[in-house]
Design a protein around this motif. Sequence first.
Motif, PDB file in Angstrom:
ATOM      1  N   GLU A 169       4.682 -33.523  43.259  1.00 28.57           N
ATOM      2  CA  GLU A 169       4.190 -34.896  43.067  1.00 28.57           C
ATOM      3  C   GLU A 169       5.414 -35.801  43.038  1.00 28.57           C
ATOM      4  N   ASN A 170       5.455 -36.797  43.895  1.00 22.65           N
ATOM      5  CA  ASN A 170       6.644 -37.638  43.970  1.00 22.65           C
ATOM      6  C   ASN A 170       6.786 -38.492  42.721  1.00 22.65           C
ATOM      7  N   ALA A 171       7.999 -38.490  42.158  1.00 25.06           N
ATOM      8  CA  ALA A 171       8.247 -39.315  40.968  1.00 25.06           C
ATOM      9  C   ALA A 171       8.625 -40.724  41.420  1.00 25.06           C
ATOM     10  N   LEU A 172       7.631 -41.455  41.894  1.00 25.19           N
ATOM     11  CA  LEU A 172       7.882 -42.809  42.407  1.00 25.19           C
ATOM     12  C   LEU A 172       6.961 -43.799  41.706  1.00 25.19           C
ATOM     13  N   ILE A 173       7.456 -45.016  41.565  1.00 27.00           N
ATOM     14  CA  ILE A 173       6.652 -46.083  40.952  1.00 27.00           C
ATOM     15  C   ILE A 173       6.013 -46.894  42.082  1.00 27.00           C
ATOM     16  N   GLU A 191       4.462 -49.680  42.267  1.00 29.96           N
ATOM     17  CA  GLU A 191       4.584 -51.145  42.327  1.00 29.96           C
ATOM     18  C   GLU A 191       5.969 -51.602  42.776  1.00 29.96           C
ATOM     19  N   LEU A 192       6.921 -50.676  42.828  1.00 32.17           N
ATOM     20  CA  LEU A 192       8.291 -51.061  43.170  1.00 32.17           C
ATOM     21  C   LEU A 192       8.617 -50.725  44.623  1.00 32.17           C
ATOM     22  N   TYR A 249      13.963 -49.459  47.310  1.00 28.05           N
ATOM     23  CA  TYR A 249      15.271 -49.736  46.708  1.00 28.05           C
ATOM     24  C   TYR A 249      15.194 -49.697  45.182  1.00 28.05           C
ATOM     25  N   ASP A 250      14.192 -50.365  44.617  1.00 24.59           N
ATOM     26  CA  ASP A 250      14.064 -50.387  43.156  1.00 24.59           C
ATOM     27  C   ASP A 250      13.777 -49.001  42.594  1.00 24.59           C
ATOM     28  N   MET A 276      16.121 -47.041  39.836  1.00 26.97           N
ATOM     29  CA  MET A 276      15.617 -46.595  38.534  1.00 26.97           C
ATOM     30  C   MET A 276      16.424 -45.438  37.966  1.00 26.97           C
ATOM     31  N   ARG A 295       3.490 -48.307  47.247  1.00 26.79           N
ATOM     32  CA  ARG A 295       2.035 -48.299  47.459  1.00 26.79           C
ATOM     33  C   ARG A 295       1.678 -48.517  48.942  1.00 26.79           C
ATOM     34  N   MET A 321      18.866 -50.065  34.681  1.00 29.96           N
ATOM     35  CA  MET A 321      17.571 -49.558  34.166  1.00 29.96           C
ATOM     36  C   MET A 321      16.720 -50.707  33.592  1.00 29.96           C
ATOM     37  N   VAL A 361      15.464 -52.942  36.352  1.00 31.52           N
ATOM     38  CA  VAL A 361      14.324 -52.329  37.040  1.00 31.52           C
ATOM     39  C   VAL A 361      13.086 -52.348  36.150  1.00 31.52           C
ATOM     40  N   ALA A 374       6.000 -56.589  38.436  1.00 33.32           N
ATOM     41  CA  ALA A 374       5.116 -56.052  39.474  1.00 33.32           C
ATOM     42  C   ALA A 374       3.760 -55.652  38.896  1.00 33.32           C
ATOM     43  N   LYS A 420       4.708 -43.385  32.738  1.00 35.11           N
ATOM     44  CA  LYS A 420       4.853 -42.177  33.558  1.00 35.11           C
ATOM     45  C   LYS A 420       5.369 -41.001  32.733  1.00 35.11           C
ATOM     46  N   ALA A 436       6.464 -34.795  37.190  1.00 36.86           N
ATOM     47  CA  ALA A 436       7.493 -35.175  38.160  1.00 36.86           C
ATOM     48  C   ALA A 436       8.512 -36.122  37.523  1.00 36.86           C
ATOM     49  N   PHE A 437       8.014 -37.039  36.704  1.00 38.32           N
ATOM     50  CA  PHE A 437       8.911 -37.997  36.056  1.00 38.32           C
ATOM     51  C   PHE A 437       9.698 -37.343  34.926  1.00 38.32           C
TER      52      PHE A 437
END
Lengths: 209, 361
Positions: free
Chosen positions: A69-73, A75-76, A79-80, A84, A116, B1, B4, B11, B229, B234-235
């Motif tokens: 599972e990708n640890a990605l946000i 809404e960002l 680059y952001d 992180m 997204r 951090m 962001v 966002a 998260k 994953a996080f």
Amino acid sequence: MVTIDNVSVKYKKTVLSDVNIHAEKGECIGLLGLNGSGKSSLLSVIGGLKKPASGKVYSEGKTGFVTQENALIDELTAYDNILMWTSMKKQDIIAALNGPELSVLKVADFLNVKVRNMSGGMKKKLALASVIITGPDILLLDEPLAALDIPAKSDILKFLDAFKAKGGIIFIASHDEAVFKHCDKIYHLKGGKMVEADKSRPVTEIVND
Amino acid sequence: MIKVAFKRILAFLPYVTAYFLALGLTAMAIAFFGENVLFKDGTFSAVKVAYYLPNDSTLNAAGFGVISNMSSIEDTVSFIEFDSEEDVRDAVDGGDVSCGLIIPSNFASGIFSGENPEVELVFKSADTFDEHVVNDVMLVLANDLGVGQAATQAAYTICYEYDIDSSDTATLADTIRVDELGYALDRMNVFTYETIDDISEFTLTQKIAASALVYVFHLSVFVFAYFCKGSNPAFIARGKLSGIAPWRMFLTEGFSVAFMMYIAYAIIALGLLFFTKIGIDAMSLVYIVPIIVIIALIVTGISYIFKSPVSAAYISFAVFTVLIYMAGGLLPLEFLPKFLQEGAVYNPLRYLIDFTMEAMF
């Protein structure tokens, strides 16, 4: 160098026992097995995220882990998301993404796109790039090619070769035949045991052993 | 951090704002119009008292007018006038009201004749709160009616002793009564503190508004579970391998949630301040901060405990709905059974609602 010495993994019951693997710089180790065979658990143990029930893992260098599972946000932007996890400056990030190792992933092309709005392939490439940019020596990849189209798979496989070429160690859990062609050793996990498989045999055959 | 983290907040803010506007406004609408649902007579009162006044004197009506307009009484007791003594008794027997007051038809004339007829109090055994209210109401009424009665009797005595025409009695009584009534009115402040615990410090609308805010903030797990998260494997893996401790992730996300909640509160508070007469305190923008931090950390903690945002949302909906109900947040405690009223003492959300009410108003 990574040495896995007699490692057992246990949750409520033992998932894996007596696992022994040794990987030198520039090696890619493939982990093959059905769902629930313990591939992800073994990667977690190698990454130090889970303690083994017995045995030890010796490793030299920094570890990077790209989970299934990708640890990605969402809404960002890309680059952001990279920002992180690293304190690098923007120009350094862009330079690294356009460098010889990461340029193959083409993340710089969609740096300002929000997660997204990304395709599955873009997300996987971004997850990989945002781990690689922190400079790991050992890379743990859990199903990196799952549900990707052919160009995206090809980009990631090219990256694996580049990472190996600069002396990185890769542990990769997958079901994908194409991945194992890039591996130096393949281990088959079944019934709590792990055996080294003959690399020349098709994956479908090994799994049915 | 941190940079962001702020970008994440910005966002995510549209979703949070949409959530709070949708649920928050609904809750506030319930707070404003709730009394119309809870109290058919359109008052803010939690306890209904029936009364019957004979038409032989305006003195009693004046007394009732003073009492029912006292702020402490107005916010807690709803007086309903009935046309006959029987109607009052039926209302008490039927449970439509907490108690009834019957002023006898010969009340005014009886005073002049020396009969001194007594006001009849009709009530059934009630739970603790009702008893409390009834006792207070009786105290107030006894004082006021006693004042009126004493004034009239004094006037009658004066007329008798000084051989004044009895037709002047009413004028004299009114003169004396005005003085006595002034004394009774001076006691209004005393009643404010002596009656019905601390409920009378706030109107029911304010109480429901504070409860609604606490409830909506807790239910914001629905939206914040997608923001936090920390429970995502994953996080967790990413954080650990990047050297970011779980507690640091928790605090970063907890305070981010608090910040977003604060923005939402500011919008709601400014809306209440400028567009309603609910009487919100502008300083609540400061006082609410620690409360919001506590709720935000609870919400973040729940988001961390449950691996799936959907589970976090559903379970917290079930748990907080029950807890807020038992804390008197959805319905005033006075409407709940006695055992729930007693149990509310042990419910931390009751105190959170109280603190929120203190902070807001």
